[in-house]
Scaffold this motif. Structure first.
Motif, PDB file in Angstrom:
ATOM      1  N   LEU A   1      28.798 -40.338 -59.408  1.00 48.77           N
ATOM      2  CA  LEU A   1      28.767 -41.106 -60.644  1.00 48.77           C
ATOM      3  C   LEU A   1      29.852 -42.176 -60.691  1.00 48.77           C
ATOM      4  O   LEU A   1      29.782 -43.092 -61.518  1.00 48.77           O
ATOM      5  CB  LEU A   1      28.931 -40.167 -61.847  1.00 48.77           C
ATOM      6  CG  LEU A   1      27.819 -39.120 -62.046  1.00 48.77           C
ATOM      7  CD1 LEU A   1      28.147 -38.242 -63.249  1.00 48.77           C
ATOM      8  CD2 LEU A   1      26.466 -39.786 -62.228  1.00 48.77           C
ATOM      9  N   ALA A   2      30.856 -42.048 -59.831  1.00 47.53           N
ATOM     10  CA  ALA A   2      31.943 -43.030 -59.803  1.00 47.53           C
ATOM     11  C   ALA A   2      31.426 -44.373 -59.286  1.00 47.53           C
ATOM     12  O   ALA A   2      30.374 -44.456 -58.649  1.00 47.53           O
ATOM     13  CB  ALA A   2      33.085 -42.523 -58.929  1.00 47.53           C
ATOM     14  N   GLU A   3      32.179 -45.387 -59.527  1.00 44.50           N
ATOM     15  CA  GLU A   3      31.809 -46.734 -59.052  1.00 44.50           C
ATOM     16  C   GLU A   3      31.650 -46.728 -57.548  1.00 44.50           C
ATOM     17  O   GLU A   3      32.452 -46.160 -56.821  1.00 44.50           O
ATOM     18  CB  GLU A   3      32.899 -47.727 -59.444  1.00 44.50           C
ATOM     19  CG  GLU A   3      32.570 -49.166 -59.071  1.00 44.50           C
ATOM     20  CD  GLU A   3      33.664 -50.128 -59.510  1.00 44.50           C
ATOM     21  OE1 GLU A   3      33.561 -51.314 -59.197  1.00 44.50           O
ATOM     22  OE2 GLU A   3      34.618 -49.674 -60.159  1.00 44.50           O
ATOM     23  N   GLU A   4      30.596 -47.371 -57.067  1.00 42.69           N
ATOM     24  CA  GLU A   4      30.341 -47.419 -55.637  1.00 42.69           C
ATOM     25  C   GLU A   4      31.497 -48.121 -54.922  1.00 42.69           C
ATOM     26  O   GLU A   4      32.075 -49.084 -55.421  1.00 42.69           O
ATOM     27  CB  GLU A   4      29.042 -48.176 -55.347  1.00 42.69           C
ATOM     28  CG  GLU A   4      27.789 -47.469 -55.844  1.00 42.69           C
ATOM     29  CD  GLU A   4      27.434 -46.272 -54.979  1.00 42.69           C
ATOM     30  OE1 GLU A   4      26.777 -45.367 -55.482  1.00 42.69           O
ATOM     31  OE2 GLU A   4      27.846 -46.258 -53.806  1.00 42.69           O
ATOM     32  N   ARG A   5      31.849 -47.593 -53.760  1.00 44.43           N
ATOM     33  CA  ARG A   5      32.914 -48.201 -52.970  1.00 44.43           C
ATOM     34  C   ARG A   5      32.561 -48.087 -51.497  1.00 44.43           C
ATOM     35  O   ARG A   5      31.755 -47.255 -51.100  1.00 44.43           O
ATOM     36  CB  ARG A   5      34.247 -47.514 -53.203  1.00 44.43           C
ATOM     37  CG  ARG A   5      34.225 -46.026 -52.825  1.00 44.43           C
ATOM     38  CD  ARG A   5      35.523 -45.372 -53.213  1.00 44.43           C
ATOM     39  NE  ARG A   5      35.564 -44.004 -52.793  1.00 44.43           N
ATOM     40  CZ  ARG A   5      34.995 -43.007 -53.472  1.00 44.43           C
ATOM     41  NH1 ARG A   5      34.362 -43.252 -54.571  1.00 44.43           N
ATOM     42  NH2 ARG A   5      35.090 -41.774 -52.998  1.00 44.43           N
TER      43      ARG A   5
END
Length: 454
Positions: free
Chosen positions: A444-448
């Motif tokens: 769910l975290a920002e894609e990196r």
């Protein structure tokens, strides 16, 4: 299930916000003073690779706790560098879990820590977890924690390279199915057939897993009898690794385990410059592990990686999710990348080329596929997460996106279960499971960009 998946992933708010809250609440409820238990119902102690996966998700929401998680595990590291697969909570009564500390008898082994532990290990995903945790929330405190952890991670890798290279070709072997993390995978059926076992042995013990989970979803009593026999062999030799080839009944080179070891060296090469270390030796060891994996465990005939039974010298024919794990290696040759991606997208594991179903732990088309029984068919968040990480590492973002949708959809359908029916998405095993919640937070975290590339 597809409708649920779609509704859960339409945007950053709504369904995903609710899932985020569920995941954080699950981890908070499982926190135990300096570590996270996998579940309150079935796994009341600290497990090695669970803690690594849990640290990855904690870094997004409780970064200080992520470093406490890893630090508490590595405080139980043995003098030879092994990181035990269970660290027992001494506050719990004897008999609270089988096999408990009285079964392992680690206090009698040379080099064991003061804390009661098992004598086995699990896949070395910890360096990768530490690198990802630092990348998710870099700070001076995180850097200080990474600096303290680095020599312990190096010692863990040294143990694998020096004590566990029984075959002599640069790969570590596992001495028990539990060390692979995929306890009763069909990959271990052939090697386990050579281990004597009598289900009646289990009358002397009380299994706690079948008190919480239906027996049809768990390893059999014959499996457990053989697990006990293998531990007894290792324990009677003081958990020493010298001479394993002469006396130990189970010796297997596992593709997931060794891919994790290679990924760890890549992660340590990234960590080393930050803490005053030299990345060069890590890069060299990573290259050697990848080369050995391709040479020893890749089967051109099937286009996948398979375990090698060191007792017979043969590759194990069962096609399991273990064979997809080498995708996490950024230096995996293109030919093997293409072959493994094709395997992942085949009817055995995926659906066409969209990855819109979660990967099962075993070939869906096999006659002995069991979608309800532990590692013999169900989908698990951690191995799906590893394969997704590998897809991103090799620029297969489209497939990674489909796999992400299916993984988020599992939790949207059934909550943070231990594992899931690979087709219906029904939750199986323990509820409120730690690494499911944690890896959901990572999704769910920002894609990196994956930290293992380059």
């Amino acid at each position: 299930m597809s409708a649920v998946v779609s509704g859960a992933t339409d945007g950053p708010g709504g369904g995903e916000e609710e899932l985020h809250r569920l995941a954080v609440a699950t981890l908070d409820a499982n926190w135990e003073h300096d570590h996270t238990v996998p579940s309150r119902t079935l796994y009341p102690h600290q497990w090695s690779w669970d803690s690594a996966f849990i640290a990855v998700g904690l870094a997004h929401v409780r970064p200080a706790r992520a470093w406490r998680e890893l630090a508490s595990l590595f405080r139980a590291q043995w003098a030879d560098g092994r990181v035990p697969h269970i660290v027992f909570n001494p506050r719990l009564p004897v008999g609270a879990y089988f096999p408990g500390p009285e079964f392992w008898g680690s206090a009698r082994a040379d080099g064991a820590p003061a804390a009661p532990t098992s004598g086995l290990i699990q896949p070395p995903v910890h360096a990768l977890a530490a690198w990802l945790a630092y990348g998710a929330a870099p700070s001076e405190a995180a850097l200080a924690a990474l600096r303290r952890l680095y020599p312990r991670l190096v010692a863990q890798q040294r143990y694998l390279a020096t004590r566990r290279d029984v075959g002599g070709d640069g790969l570590a072997c596992v001495v028990h199915p539990w060390e692979s993390g995929l306890d009763n995978s069909p990959a271990w059926d052939a090697p386990m057939d050579a281990v004597p076992g009598d289900p009646a042995v289990m009358r002397a013990y009380r299994r706690h897993d079948t008190a919480h989970v239906h027996a049809a979803h768990r390893p059999t009593d014959l499996d457990y009898a053989r697990y006990v026999a293998i531990v007894a062999s290792y324990r009677e030799h003081g958990y020493r690794d010298d001479g394993l080839a002469r006396w130990h009944p189970f010796l297997v080179e596992c593709p997931l385990f060794n891919a994790a070891a290679g990924a760890a060296e890549h992660a340590l090469a990234r960590i080393a410059p930050l803490v005053g270390g030299d990345p060069g030796p890590h890069r060299e060891r990573a290259a050697r592990i990848t080369e050995a994996l391709v040479l020893r465990l890749y089967d051109p005939g099937t286009g996948t990686f398979q375990p090698r039974d060191l007792r017979t010298g043969r590759l194990v024919p069962a096609r399991t999710v273990l064979g997809l794990a080498p995708l996490i290696l950024p230096d995996l040759p293109a030919a093997q990348v293409d072959a493994v991606v094709a395997e992942a997208c085949s009817a055995r594991f995926g659906l066409a080329r969209r990855m819109d179903r979660p990967l099962p732990s075993y070939d869906r088309t096999a006659p002995d596929f069991e979608p309800l029984r532990y590692w013999r068919g169900p989908s698990w968040m951690n191995v799906n997460w590893l394969v997704r990480y590998g897809l991103l590492t090799h620029d297969r973002a489209d497939l990674a996106a489909g796999l992400r949708r299916s993984m988020v959809g599992l939790v949207a359908t059934a909550g943070c279960h231990e594992y899931f029916h690979p087709d219906t998405g029904a939750g199986l095993g323990s509820p409120s499971f730690g690494w499911t919640a944690s890896l959901l937070l990572d999704l769910l975290a920002e894609e990196r960009e994956p930290a293992g590339t380059g």
